[in-house]
Structure formats: C-alpha cells, structure tokens
Motif scaffolding. Structure first.
Motif, PDB file in Angstrom:
ATOM      1  N   ALA A  96      -8.610  37.504 -15.094  1.00 34.47           N
ATOM      2  CA  ALA A  96      -8.078  36.320 -14.427  1.00 34.47           C
ATOM      3  C   ALA A  96      -6.983  36.733 -13.456  1.00 34.47           C
ATOM      4  CB  ALA A  96      -7.531  35.337 -15.462  1.00 34.47           C
ATOM      5  N   CYS A  97      -6.642  35.837 -12.562  1.00 36.33           N
ATOM      6  CA  CYS A  97      -5.499  36.037 -11.674  1.00 36.33           C
ATOM      7  C   CYS A  97      -4.359  35.203 -12.243  1.00 36.33           C
ATOM      8  CB  CYS A  97      -5.835  35.596 -10.260  1.00 36.33           C
ATOM      9  SG  CYS A  97      -4.642  36.154  -9.027  1.00 36.33           S
ATOM     10  N   ALA A  98      -3.235  35.836 -12.558  1.00 37.23           N
ATOM     11  CA  ALA A  98      -2.081  35.134 -13.116  1.00 37.23           C
ATOM     12  C   ALA A  98      -0.866  35.420 -12.265  1.00 37.23           C
ATOM     13  CB  ALA A  98      -1.842  35.565 -14.560  1.00 37.23           C
ATOM     14  N   VAL A  99      -0.039  34.399 -12.035  1.00 36.94           N
ATOM     15  CA  VAL A  99       1.116  34.553 -11.163  1.00 36.94           C
ATOM     16  C   VAL A  99       2.288  33.769 -11.732  1.00 36.94           C
ATOM     17  CG1 VAL A  99       0.389  32.633  -9.692  1.00 36.94           C
ATOM     18  CG2 VAL A  99       1.927  34.369  -8.786  1.00 36.94           C
ATOM     19  N   SER A 100       3.483  34.373 -11.631  1.00 35.13           N
ATOM     20  CA  SER A 100       4.709  33.727 -12.088  1.00 35.13           C
ATOM     21  C   SER A 100       5.299  32.893 -10.965  1.00 35.13           C
ATOM     22  CB  SER A 100       5.731  34.772 -12.532  1.00 35.13           C
ATOM     23  OG  SER A 100       5.208  35.610 -13.539  1.00 35.13           O
ATOM     24  N   LEU A 101       5.650  31.637 -11.262  1.00 34.30           N
ATOM     25  CA  LEU A 101       6.300  30.773 -10.293  1.00 34.30           C
ATOM     26  C   LEU A 101       7.810  31.025 -10.298  1.00 34.30           C
ATOM     27  CD1 LEU A 101       4.421  27.407 -10.957  1.00 34.30           C
ATOM     28  CD2 LEU A 101       3.903  29.162  -9.258  1.00 34.30           C
ATOM     29  N   PRO A 102       8.511  30.655  -9.233  1.00 38.68           N
ATOM     30  CA  PRO A 102       9.961  30.861  -9.208  1.00 38.68           C
ATOM     31  C   PRO A 102      10.701  30.180 -10.352  1.00 38.68           C
ATOM     32  CG  PRO A 102       9.149  30.378  -6.997  1.00 38.68           C
ATOM     33  CD  PRO A 102       8.003  30.161  -7.933  1.00 38.68           C
ATOM     34  N   ASP A 103      10.129  29.105 -10.916  1.00 37.66           N
ATOM     35  CA  ASP A 103      10.809  28.388 -11.998  1.00 37.66           C
ATOM     36  C   ASP A 103      10.430  28.898 -13.391  1.00 37.66           C
ATOM     37  OD1 ASP A 103       8.250  27.373 -12.439  1.00 37.66           O
ATOM     38  OD2 ASP A 103       8.702  25.379 -11.697  1.00 37.66           O
TER      39      ASP A 103
ATOM     40  N   GLY B 231      -5.745  36.926 -21.822  1.00 35.58           N
ATOM     41  CA  GLY B 231      -7.184  37.132 -21.769  1.00 35.58           C
ATOM     42  C   GLY B 231      -7.636  38.557 -21.987  1.00 35.58           C
ATOM     43  N   GLY B 232      -8.785  38.886 -21.389  1.00 32.35           N
ATOM     44  CA  GLY B 232      -9.442  40.172 -21.587  1.00 32.35           C
ATOM     45  C   GLY B 232     -10.709  40.005 -22.397  1.00 32.35           C
ATOM     46  N   PHE B 233     -11.404  41.106 -22.635  1.00 37.16           N
ATOM     47  CA  PHE B 233     -12.551  41.128 -23.540  1.00 37.16           C
ATOM     48  C   PHE B 233     -12.158  41.865 -24.811  1.00 37.16           C
ATOM     49  CE2 PHE B 233     -15.091  40.739 -19.508  1.00 37.16           C
ATOM     50  CZ  PHE B 233     -15.698  39.523 -19.821  1.00 37.16           C
ATOM     51  N   ASP B 234     -12.721  41.449 -25.934  1.00 36.11           N
ATOM     52  CA  ASP B 234     -12.359  42.071 -27.214  1.00 36.11           C
ATOM     53  C   ASP B 234     -13.167  43.333 -27.502  1.00 36.11           C
ATOM     54  OD1 ASP B 234     -14.866  41.109 -27.908  1.00 36.11           O
ATOM     55  OD2 ASP B 234     -14.156  39.762 -29.477  1.00 36.11           O
TER      56      ASP B 234
ATOM     57  N   GLY C 107      -9.160  44.688 -19.868  1.00 33.03           N
ATOM     58  CA  GLY C 107      -9.257  43.803 -18.710  1.00 33.03           C
ATOM     59  C   GLY C 107      -8.380  42.578 -18.799  1.00 33.03           C
ATOM     60  N   ALA C 108      -7.219  42.689 -19.469  1.00 36.56           N
ATOM     61  CA  ALA C 108      -6.292  41.562 -19.556  1.00 36.56           C
ATOM     62  C   ALA C 108      -5.467  41.458 -18.278  1.00 36.56           C
ATOM     63  CB  ALA C 108      -5.382  41.724 -20.768  1.00 36.56           C
TER      64      ALA C 108
ATOM     65  N   GLY D 134     -11.296  34.146 -13.042  1.00 32.27           N
ATOM     66  CA  GLY D 134     -11.592  35.215 -13.991  1.00 32.27           C
ATOM     67  C   GLY D 134     -13.035  35.182 -14.426  1.00 32.27           C
ATOM     68  N   ARG D 135     -13.333  35.973 -15.466  1.00 28.76           N
ATOM     69  CA  ARG D 135     -14.717  36.076 -15.958  1.00 28.76           C
ATOM     70  C   ARG D 135     -14.802  35.608 -17.399  1.00 28.76           C
ATOM     71  NH1 ARG D 135     -17.231  41.800 -15.333  1.00 28.76           N
ATOM     72  NH2 ARG D 135     -15.307  42.418 -16.377  1.00 28.76           N
ATOM     73  N   GLY D 136     -15.754  34.717 -17.667  1.00 32.09           N
ATOM     74  CA  GLY D 136     -16.088  34.338 -19.025  1.00 32.09           C
ATOM     75  C   GLY D 136     -17.405  34.985 -19.418  1.00 32.09           C
ATOM     76  N   THR D 137     -17.944  34.613 -20.563  1.00 27.00           N
ATOM     77  CA  THR D 137     -19.244  35.147 -20.991  1.00 27.00           C
ATOM     78  C   THR D 137     -20.198  33.988 -21.229  1.00 27.00           C
ATOM     79  OG1 THR D 137     -18.302  35.256 -23.229  1.00 27.00           O
ATOM     80  CG2 THR D 137     -18.429  37.298 -22.001  1.00 27.00           C
TER      81      THR D 137
END
Length: 504
Positions: free
Chosen positions: A411-418, A373-376, A354-355, A426-429
């Motif tokens: 989590a939601c991750a996004v690359s910026l133009p720079d 991230g993710g779960f181990d 889930g990374a 996202g989800r924690g525990t």
C-alpha cells in the motif's frame, strides 16, 4: 441555489491593527481558488465560509464567518509571527447552527512580518473527494504529469515541491518501458515541470538528504528483459544538476531509510538474476560516498523506519527468501559506518513481507512508526495472504498492536502534518491472486489510547505501485501506479488530490 464557482482574488490593502496588548496584526491578501477542473465544484451547495487563522502562540484560532459572497473584511487579521496557517472551511448552512462541512482549503505555514502584508493562496477542495489537480493560473484546467509512471519515487522537498523520478509505463501490449526522467510538482501553482534526467530506473529508492538534495539509488534499467541500473544520482532540484555515483552492488526492489544527519542504510533487494541481495550498504551525505556495512542482512521485501530520535533505523519484516522474519533489528551510524544495536530484538506479532510504514502521531506527542499490511508469506500465489493487522514500532525493544486495517500489501501510506496517516491502494488477494485495490483509510492517533480508523471514499480505480505525498496544505497528492484488477494493466494519467476531513 449555489453561487457559480469563481476565482476570488481579494487584495486587501495593507492594514496594521493594534490590539490592546500592543500586538500588531496584518490583513492578508487572499487568492481563494474555488473552481475545480473536474469533479464536484467546491462551492456546490455551499452557503457560508469560515476563515480561520492558527499558528504558534495563538491560544485560540482567529475566526470569522461570512456568507459565500465574502469580502476582504471577512478575513481575520493575522498577528506577526512564524508558522501561520489561514484555513477556509465551506459549509452548507450556518457553521454553528448545524451547517455541514463540504469543502476545505488551507495555506502551507507561512511567516508574517510586522508591517508587511501577507499574500497567500488557498485551493478550496471538496472534502474527501479524489479530484484531478487544477492549475492556479487556469483553475478550470487540470494539471497532468508529463509521463505515465509506476514503480517510481515521489520525494517531498523542503520548499513544498515534490520530485518525481523514474518508474515504468504500463502499456496495453504488456511492454513496460522504463523512464529516466524527473519532473517537479509545485503545489502553489498546480503545475508539473521537467527536471534533470537521472538514468532509466524503476523500483529504485529516493532519500531526502540534509540541504534538500535527493539520493536516487539503484532500480531496474529495463523490465521486459531485466537489467539493473548500476548508478546512483544525487539530484539538486534547485540548480538542476546531478552527480553520478556507483554503489558497491546493483539492486532493485530494495529498502532504505535515512537518519537525521543524512546517513542512508540500504537493505535487501534483488539482483538481475532475481536472487535475493543480502549485502547491506550505507551512504554518508557529508562525504558524498557509499560505505561498507559489516555483515549480511538476510532480508528481502523488508521495511525500514527511523525512530523519533532521528538516529535509530529499524528493519522490520521481510523474508530470507524462504519464510517471513519476525525479529525487528536496529542500526545506528557511528564513526564511518552503520552498526547493529544488540538488544534482544522485539518480534512482530505477524511476520510479514511487503509492508508499508508511516509515522503516526503529532510531533509534540512523539510520533512512532506504524507498520501496515504486507503478506504473511513469501508468495501469494502459493497461499500467502494479505495482512490486516498493523503494529507500532515503539522502540528497539518493544512492538505493540496497532489498529486493524483492510488486508493488503504494498500500500501507499503517508503521514499528514497533523499526525494522522492516510493509506491508499495496494494489493489484496482475490482469491490467492494479488490484485490492485481501491481502498482508502485514514488512521487517527489518540494519546494514550488505540488509534481509530476512518474509511475514506474509494480511489477512482484500484492502484498499486503508485505514489502518495502529503502536501503542505494537508492534502494528499496521488500520482501514477497501475490497475491490474481486471487482469489487464491500466495506468491513470491524471494526478489526483484529496483533502481529508479536519481533526477538529
């Protein structure tokens, strides 16, 4: 006292200036939107503006500073050329005398033709604040998505618009109806408009193909009594037309990546009975058909990424439904299908499921996939913990340590133009129970050094299964998702936009 926020549209007459080198510059017509529909007004506390022009071939930015009551003459003339960006920075105090940056706005890159005036619009946004999107035609009116969506897809299109498709609507009584609609967000106008229907689907995938069409694959057709969507759709947003295809296997919660030539690799997912799907499949945009991929991939909840060469697809993380897998496998499309490369695979320092992945680094510096991230373990209800370590997928033979982040999965991750990366929600525990988080972080790459991490203000509410999309002006659009942090699902209706602080 701050000036009252207004819609400032100063249409400069066509002005062509000749420099000493014979280069001609054009004064732009600037529509500066300084009204917010909610949140902190962009001009609150602001006394000065800095207008800044950058682009290819400009060794140094063209800059002018004015008071907040600017005129057309305060905007720098723009040299003819491609990829020009006009940026407006708003300060409390004089910029070069300790003034504090408060708000920021910029255009998407645009072309300037010699002898022709450039007409541009800039939405000025409060720095680092999550605020509802406003409409260009009525800046004090917030733009709302047409539906509640979670587990949907958001695909940035070549012209800067964003296609939202499917998802489900979390309801107070626990029902989760699945949507088959699409809608398109136009960042120039700040509006959502309906798109074509694509068949009910949630937790599907969306892949941008060469030419700007979008491939939607699989997903759940219903969640309350689980059934799967057996079709794929190729969506042409410009014409509003869709083409229906049928993959060889139905799946949802799977992973995909698309190479530079439009070859899509599908991995993992789950069947209608909840079993892991180990059959791989490919899609060839040139022929418009699905193709068999030899062998099986015993991975679910894996993450796929494309290396900087545009052709090599990496499969990282995931599990065989029993334990996390550490090997990072690589595939390329050749002939008529994908085949696996056979170097000794690198291994993740922390096997994870889930990374999330995003490209970190400027184009000129060689961006690399960053695994976040993710779960181990397979099941957070049975002791699996959220991972805070990130890892850089350097090549088909090497993985290196990335920066330490807040521990979370999905989590939601996004690359910026720079080249920077924004990570949201996202989800924690807590404790041992996965719950949505409101965490927001900005990852800043450094050439030949470890990236740094800057904490951003929290999201207005915890979110998971939302989307985050980099817009052409460098801001990030956040839509949908669900907040289950209190045990009862709540879904936001508004679309939020946040402008990260500039790199310089």
């Amino acid at each position: 006292m701050s000036p009252h926020p207004v819609r400032s549209t100063l249409l400069a007459a066509l002005l062509v200036l000749s420099t000493g080198c014979g280069e001609k510059e054009v004064a732009p017509s600037l529509d500066l939107v300084t009204t917010a529909c909610a949140g902190t007004p962009p001009l609150e506390g602001v006394t000065h503006l800095r207008f800044r022009v950058t682009g290819p071939g400009l060794d140094t930015p063209r800059e002018r500073v004015s008071t907040v009551r600017w005129t057309a003459q305060d905007v720098p003339a723009i040299p003819a050329g491609s990829g020009r960006v006009l940026e407006v920075r708003a300060y409390a105090g004089v910029p070069d005398r300790g003034g504090q940056l408060r708000s920021l706005g910029r255009t998407a890159p645009f072309d300037v033709v010699e002898g022709r005036a450039a007409s541009v619009r800039v939405f000025l946004r409060r720095l680092g604040e999550f605020a509802p999107v406003n409409q260009a035609s009525s800046p004090d009116a917030c733009a709302l998505p047409r539906e509640l969506r979670a587990g949907h897809t958001a695909t940035p299109l070549p012209d800067g618009r964003v296609l939202f498709a499917g998802g489900y609507a979390p309801e107070a009584d626990g029902r989760r109806p699945v949507s088959g609609t699409t809608e398109v967000f136009d960042p120039k106008e700040g509006t959502f408009t309906p798109g074509p229907d694509v068949g009910a689907r949630a937790f599907h995938t969306a892949s941008l193909l060469p030419g700007g069409k979008v491939l939607l694959t699989g997903g759940a057709e219903a969640l309350d009594v689980l059934s799967l969507q057996r079709t794929a759709r190729v969506v042409d947003v410009t014409s509003g037309e869709t083409t229906t295809l049928e993959p060889k296997v139905a799946r949802y919660q799977h992973a995909v990546a698309v190479d530079v030539e439009g070859h899509v690799l599908l991995v993992g997912g789950r069947s209608a009975e909840g079993r892991a799907v180990f059959m791989m499949e490919g899609f060839d945009a040139a022929s418009g058909r699905f193709v068999d991929v030899p062998g099986e991939m015993h991975r679910v909840d894996a993450t796929l990424a494309v290396l900087g060469d545009g052709r090599t697809i990496l499969v990282a993380g995931g599990s065989d439904a029993v334990r996390p897998e550490a090997d990072v496998l690589s595939f390329v499309f050749g002939g008529d299908s994908f085949s696996r490369l056979l170097p000794v695979p690198p291994r993740l320092r922390v096997p994870r499921v889930g990374a999330t992945v995003a490209m970190l680094g400027r184009t000129e510096d060689g961006p690399r996939p960053l695994l976040i991230g993710g779960f181990d373990g397979v099941d957070p209800l049975n002791g699996a913990l959220a991972v805070g370590a990130s890892e850089v997928l350097e090549s088909v033979i090497r993985v290196s340590d990335g920066p330490t982040l807040l521990p979370r999965s999905n989590a939601c991750a996004v690359s910026l133009p720079d080249g920077r990366v924004v990570v949201l929600g996202g989800r924690g525990t807590d404790p041992g129970i996965p719950r949505a988080t409101a965490w927001a972080e900005l990852i800043i790459p450094a050439k030949d050094a470890q990236p740094s991490v800057l904490g951003l203000p929290l999201l207005p509410q915890p979110l998971v299964w939302h989307s985050c999309t980099a817009l052409p002006d460098g801001s990030v659009l956040v839509v949908g998702g669900v907040d289950d942090s209190t045990g009862e699902p709540r879904a936001p209706r508004e679309a939020l936009v946040v402008m990260p602080p500039p790199r310089d």
